[in-house]
Design a protein around this motif. Structure first.
Motif, PDB file in Angstrom:
ATOM      1  N   MET A   1      64.841  71.714  47.489  1.00  0.00           N
ATOM      2  CA  MET A   1      64.439  73.057  47.860  1.00  0.00           C
ATOM      3  C   MET A   1      63.332  73.538  46.926  1.00  0.00           C
ATOM      4  SD  MET A   1      66.820  76.437  48.207  1.00  0.00           S
ATOM      5  CE  MET A   1      67.660  76.024  46.688  1.00  0.00           C
TER       6      MET A   1
ATOM      7  N   THR B   1      61.195  76.613  45.521  1.00  0.00           N
ATOM      8  CA  THR B   1      61.320  78.061  45.414  1.00  0.00           C
ATOM      9  C   THR B   1      60.123  78.655  44.692  1.00  0.00           C
ATOM     10  OG1 THR B   1      62.551  77.871  43.336  1.00  0.00           O
ATOM     11  CG2 THR B   1      63.833  77.930  45.383  1.00  0.00           C
TER      12      THR B   1
ATOM     13  N   CYS C   1      60.980  79.638  54.906  1.00  0.00           N
ATOM     14  CA  CYS C   1      61.752  78.551  55.520  1.00  0.00           C
ATOM     15  C   CYS C   1      61.059  78.164  56.810  1.00  0.00           C
ATOM     16  CB  CYS C   1      63.180  79.005  55.793  1.00  0.00           C
ATOM     17  SG  CYS C   1      64.012  79.672  54.352  1.00  0.00           S
ATOM     18  N   GLU C   2      60.525  76.965  56.869  1.00  0.00           N
ATOM     19  CA  GLU C   2      59.637  76.573  57.956  1.00  0.00           C
ATOM     20  C   GLU C   2      60.317  76.438  59.312  1.00  0.00           C
ATOM     21  OE1 GLU C   2      56.482  76.506  57.809  1.00  0.00           O
ATOM     22  OE2 GLU C   2      56.273  76.786  55.645  1.00  0.00           O
TER      23      GLU C   2
ATOM     24  N   TRP D   1      68.825  78.232  58.951  1.00  0.00           N
ATOM     25  CA  TRP D   1      67.707  78.019  58.037  1.00  0.00           C
ATOM     26  C   TRP D   1      68.345  77.820  56.667  1.00  0.00           C
ATOM     27  CZ3 TRP D   1      67.073  80.718  62.462  1.00  0.00           C
ATOM     28  CH2 TRP D   1      65.865  80.601  63.164  1.00  0.00           C
TER      29      TRP D   1
ATOM     30  N   SER E   1      67.787  76.990  53.300  1.00  0.00           N
ATOM     31  CA  SER E   1      67.540  77.663  52.019  1.00  0.00           C
ATOM     32  C   SER E   1      67.693  79.168  52.137  1.00  0.00           C
ATOM     33  CB  SER E   1      66.150  77.302  51.479  1.00  0.00           C
ATOM     34  OG  SER E   1      65.142  77.568  52.428  1.00  0.00           O
ATOM     35  N   ALA E   2      67.460  79.730  53.320  1.00  0.00           N
ATOM     36  CA  ALA E   2      67.637  81.168  53.516  1.00  0.00           C
ATOM     37  C   ALA E   2      69.098  81.575  53.382  1.00  0.00           C
ATOM     38  CB  ALA E   2      67.108  81.575  54.887  1.00  0.00           C
TER      39      ALA E   2
ATOM     40  N   THR F   1      59.381  80.096  61.644  1.00  0.00           N
ATOM     41  CA  THR F   1      59.372  80.292  60.192  1.00  0.00           C
ATOM     42  C   THR F   1      60.032  81.608  59.805  1.00  0.00           C
ATOM     43  OG1 THR F   1      57.329  79.007  59.996  1.00  0.00           O
ATOM     44  CG2 THR F   1      57.911  80.433  58.150  1.00  0.00           C
TER      45      THR F   1
END
Length: 367
Positions: A1, A3, A34-35, A288, A290-291, A310
């Motif tokens: 991840m 950041t 977050c793509e 998503w 990492s969100a 995204t």
């Protein structure tokens, strides 16, 4: 991840791991992007209205143009589900990737399989396994982790025998929402498959950065809390597992063991795919990854926006060094009792953010 250099990733005593500010941050700073979702589904009723690539909602775009509600650009390949797009560019991007076309093929297989199993159930065909007896589903049974583990062990034992699995599925009338869940899980399986068949020139460091499944497993599981609150969820998840074991082609069935791990994390970590900032209509949902590390607050300091696939998170006010970065999971314009009830029902925790503690003190003082 990956950041932002202004934020840090820490373990908390109350909400798993979360992001914190390493130094003061001004409003309007974009901290995380977050793509694309690792898993997602667009509800059946919206699939002709939502662009498969960018999730643009036709009813919003054409609201003032003769009430047009569907997109006209379509990808229709033999053996694949028809998919709609807002522009030719979105169609080209979708078709050039390995995930979209393969997912359309798998979704067509799932739809046909649901029709077939429904017909068999309607015709009264019965094997020696019945959905009502093979898996525990009694509401009067105390739900423990051991109870859930035993049910999944029985599901895996069933899946190990193709004759028993076929017999079971011939009695199963898969509900529409269960099919939506199966489609969401399949999107993750397809991503896993495409990643495992990536070009051989990827370096080890690139693989470590790109592998999404490891990050999914790091998300907090809410399996026990979810099933204890809604016992029927367990049977639905077991039925989805059996359906995918029965329906997916052999080269994807090897990924079915990820089903339980994903479903255990989906409820507490997914985001609704809405028609816009007003959130009038929920078009589907997605994870998503990492969100999902942002905890909730009823006085959030981040604003979440979605552009296409995204997801972006931007500071909405000045943030102090060491302050936790939080979003809102719900409509924060409700009363404290309403907010807490919704969070307990959907995310399995009682909110004790600064605002709730303050309002709780005020409420106690008034009484």
């Amino acid at each position: 991840m990956v950041t932002h250099p202004l934020i840090d990733f820490r373990t908390t005593s109350y909400g798993g791991r979360s992001f914190f500010a390493m130094q003061p941050i001004a409003p309007g700073i974009q901290l995380l992007t977050c793509e694309a979702p690792f898993a997602h589904v667009i509800y059946k009723d919206y699939r002709r209205e939502v662009c498969a690539q960018c999730f643009a909602y036709a009813a919003s775009v054409f609201r003032s143009i003769n009430d047009r509600r569907t997109w006209s650009i379509r990808s229709c390949r033999e053996g694949a589900e028809s998919v709609w797009f807002c522009t030719d560019n979105c169609r080209i991007v979708w078709e050039s990737g390995g995930i979209g076309p393969l997912l359309a093929e798998m979704n067509a297989i799932l739809a046909k399989s649901q029709i077939a199993t429904r017909k068999k159930a309607k015709d009264g065909l019965r094997g020696y396994d019945s959905p009502d007896t093979i898996f525990p589903g009694r509401p009067d049974v105390q739900i423990t982790q051991g109870y859930i583990d035993k049910a999944w062990a029985e599901a895996e034992d069933l899946a190990s025998s193709r004759p028993r699995l076929s017999s079971y599925c011939s009695t199963m009338n898969l509900e529409d929402m269960e099919l939506e869940i199966a489609r969401s899980v399949t999107s993750a399986i397809v991503q896993r498959y495409v990643f495992d068949h990536r070009p051989t020139n990827f370096s080890p460091s690139m693989i470590a950065t790109l592998d999404p499944w490891t990050a999914v497993l790091d998300l907090q599981s809410s399996e026990l809390s979810n099933v204890q609150l809604r016992p029927y969820v367990l049977l639905a998840h077991l039925r989805v597992h059996a359906f995918l074991c029965h329906s997916l082609p052999k080269h994807l069935r090897q990924y079915v063991p990820i089903v339980r791990a994903l479903l255990a994390r989906d409820t507490g970590n997914s985001f609704g795919i809405w028609d816009g900032d007003d959130r009038d209509e929920m078009l589907g949902w997605g994870v998503w990854v990492s969100a999902s590390y942002f905890n909730h607050s009823c006085c959030p300091n981040l604003k979440m926006t979605r552009t296409g696939r995204t997801m972006r998170f931007t500071t909405s006010r000045p943030i102090e060094a060491g302050e936790e970065l939080c979003i809102s999971y719900i409509d924060i314009n409700q009363s404290m009792a309403q907010r807490r009830r919704e969070l307990e029902d959907s995310w399995f925790f009682t909110c004790r953010c600064q605002r709730c503690q303050s309002e709780g003190v005020d409420e106690a003082y008034q009484h």
